[in-house]
Design a protein around this motif. Structure first.
Motif: not given
Length: 182
Positions: A71-85
């Motif tokens: 609850k205290e943490a914030e996901l500030i960036h997220y990206y999924k590439n074509e290799d599934g990472f």
């Protein structure tokens, strides 16, 4: 004055990257998916409860501690590439007299609902939010685009502070999924 330096740094980084990564988590995840993502990785990016070892952090007795940390943490960036990472940047509050946070930037791969690969590529120094937001975006974009970020290591970035880890003494062990000293 500091504000203008950050704006100049951000503009320069965009021109040097030639491409900005679209990484707003809400463009990819619902609120429920965002929460579930943080729940899946909290025991890696978060510190241990008092008197608990890495081997015992998965014990259910620690669930309430980690739920609070999610609850205290914030996901500030997220990206999924074509290799599934999946590349991510998560910020959490750091001890300080003023509100400061650190960001952990990493990547992982999920297969059949299991994390089969997890790596924390870097962790920033604690910073106030405007500075952290700017610097974490620059680092995140470079990491996703496969650019080298060693120029942002503390030994190379003086007088600016960007990346606390890794450094000459600390590295991330992808097998044990913990930061270690050399």
């Amino acid at each position: 004055m500091v504000k203008y330096i950050y704006i100049i740094l951000f503009a320069l980084s965009l021109f040097s990257c030639k491409k900005e990564v679209l990484s707003n988590p809400s463009d990819y995840l619902t609120n429920e998916e965002n929460l579930a993502f943080k729940e899946n990785i909290v025991r890696y990016f978060e510190g241990l409860p008092k008197n608990v070892s890495h081997e015992k952090k998965w014990d259910t007795i620690n669930n309430s501690y980690y739920q609070r940390k999610v609850k205290e943490a914030e996901l500030i960036h997220y990206y999924k590439n074509e290799d599934g990472f999946i590349f991510f940047a998560i910020s959490k509050i750091a001890p300080s007299l003023k509100l400061k946070k650190v960001a952990t930037i990493g990547k992982l791969k999920i297969e059949k609902d299991s994390i089969v690969y997890y790596e924390e590529i870097c962790r920033t120094w604690k910073m106030e939010l405007p500075e952290l937001n700017l610097k974490s975006k620059i680092l995140f974009d470079k990491i996703v685009l496969g650019k080298n970020i060693e120029e942002y290591y503390t030994k190379n970035s003086q007088p600016e502070f960007w990346i606390e880890f890794p450094d000459d003494l600390t590295y991330y062990d992808t097998e044990k999924r913990v930061w270690k000293n050399k």
